[in-house]
Design an enzyme around this catalytic site. Structure first.
Site, mmCIF file in Angstrom:
data_model
loop_
_atom_site.group_PDB
_atom_site.id
_atom_site.type_symbol
_atom_site.label_atom_id
_atom_site.label_comp_id
_atom_site.label_asym_id
_atom_site.label_seq_id
_atom_site.Cartn_x
_atom_site.Cartn_y
_atom_site.Cartn_z
ATOM 1 N N ARG A 1 0.856 -1.185 0.000
ATOM 2 C CA ARG A 1 0.000 0.000 0.000
ATOM 3 C C ARG A 1 0.884 1.223 0.000
ATOM 4 O O ARG A 1 1.714 1.390 0.881
ATOM 5 C CB ARG A 1 -0.876 0.035 1.253
ATOM 6 C CG ARG A 1 -1.930 -0.998 1.281
ATOM 7 C CD ARG A 1 -3.025 -0.676 2.274
ATOM 8 N NE ARG A 1 -2.587 -0.189 3.571
ATOM 9 C CZ ARG A 1 -3.410 0.101 4.562
ATOM 10 N NH1 ARG A 1 -4.713 -0.023 4.395
ATOM 11 N NH2 ARG A 1 -2.963 0.513 5.714
ATOM 12 N N THR B 1 -1.185 7.376 -0.723
ATOM 13 C CA THR B 1 -2.500 7.232 -1.366
ATOM 14 C C THR B 1 -3.313 6.076 -0.783
ATOM 15 O O THR B 1 -4.515 5.997 -1.018
ATOM 16 C CB THR B 1 -2.325 6.936 -2.868
ATOM 17 O OG1 THR B 1 -1.649 5.672 -2.981
ATOM 18 C CG2 THR B 1 -1.508 7.996 -3.571
ATOM 19 N N ASP C 1 0.167 -3.794 12.207
ATOM 20 C CA ASP C 1 0.672 -4.099 10.858
ATOM 21 C C ASP C 1 1.110 -5.570 10.827
ATOM 22 O O ASP C 1 2.088 -5.962 11.456
ATOM 23 C CB ASP C 1 1.855 -3.177 10.544
ATOM 24 C CG ASP C 1 2.278 -3.310 9.090
ATOM 25 O OD1 ASP C 1 2.233 -2.315 8.368
ATOM 26 O OD2 ASP C 1 2.642 -4.446 8.684
ATOM 27 N N ASP D 1 4.738 -6.323 9.587
ATOM 28 C CA ASP D 1 5.757 -5.947 10.578
ATOM 29 C C ASP D 1 5.759 -6.915 11.761
ATOM 30 O O ASP D 1 6.817 -7.293 12.268
ATOM 31 C CB ASP D 1 5.511 -4.523 11.082
ATOM 32 C CG ASP D 1 5.916 -3.477 10.052
ATOM 33 O OD1 ASP D 1 6.709 -3.806 9.145
ATOM 34 O OD2 ASP D 1 5.427 -2.336 10.148
#
Ligand code: PRP
Ligand code: URA
Length: 209
Positions: free
Chosen positions: A104, A108, A200, A203
């Site tokens: 991603r 944006t 995340d 991560d």
């Protein structure tokens, strides 16, 4: 909503609660993603076709069922989808594995494709796309667009945590693709992270932050 399945199995829900905990370390997180993926694979494959076969046991003839439908391929969305691969392969060891790389864009929030490598015979297989997180739905839609553009149409999507926004976007873009997930959370925050989610996933799997 048609075609959306949220798993309420106690083992999946229990493991999810530990994955969500911010104090769960990468080693435990990876193990849990893999275990949850394996439990989900059991449910996602519930509709596989079987045929009757007779098997000679040491004592007599058993009328059995064996898989008879199309073979499977799994396609993890890189990076975080990789965490679900070994859980799936424990149950379906002969599934072939394709990879789609998407990230991603942090400005944006739109997915950018950077890699795609699929098994040669994937058009003849039932395909399950794997990604632990369905947030805005952009990555899942882009991955499925990319697969359909290559002539692949027997698709399912398996994630672990979803946001209502992502389910809506994916379902509207690809109503033919069933969505299997462990939880539908409350919402997205201003950074398009799932709330409460688990943070995340990439991560946490790979210890990059
Ligand atoms: C995460 C996640 C999904 C995507 C979901 O990947 O693994 O692919 O975000 O968000 P979306 O539904 O809004 O598209 P990310 O882009 O962080 O890349 P990574 O797996 O390489 O960390
Ligand atoms: N990707 C993640 O890994 N987590 C989120 O909450 C949203 C997107």
């Amino acid at each position: 909503m048609d075609n959306v399945f949220i798993f309420n199995h106690p083992l999946i829900q229990h493991k999810l609660s530990i994955m969500r905990d911010k104090n769960t370390n990468s080693k435990e997180f990876r193990e849990l993603v893999s275990e949850v993926a394996m439990l989900m694979a059991y449910e996602v494959t519930r509709d596989l076709q079987t045929c009757e076969v007779d098997v000679e046991t040491p004592v007599g003839i058993a009328h059995c069922q064996q898989l008879s439908g199309k073979k499977l391929a799994i396609v993890p969305i890189l990076r975080a989808g990789l965490g679900m691969v070994d859980g799936w392969l424990k149950l379906v060891p002969l599934a072939k594995v394709g990879h789609i790389g998407l990230y991603r864009d942090p400005e944006t929030m739109k997915p950018v494709e950077y890699y795609c490598k699929l098994p040669d015979d994937i058009q003849n297989r039932d395909v399950i796309v794997l990604d632990p997180m369905l947030a805005t739905g952009g990555s899942a839609v882009a991955a499925i667009d990319a697969l359909k553009a290559r002539g692949i149409h027997n698709l399912k999507f398996n994630c672990i945590i979803s946001a209502p926004e992502g389910i809506k976007v994916l379902h509207e873009a690809h109503p033919d693709v069933p969505i299997f997930c462990g939880a539908r959370d409350e919402k997205l925050n201003e950074h398009a992270y799932i709330v409460p989610g688990l943070g995340d996933a990439g991560d946490r799997l790979f210890g990059t932050k």
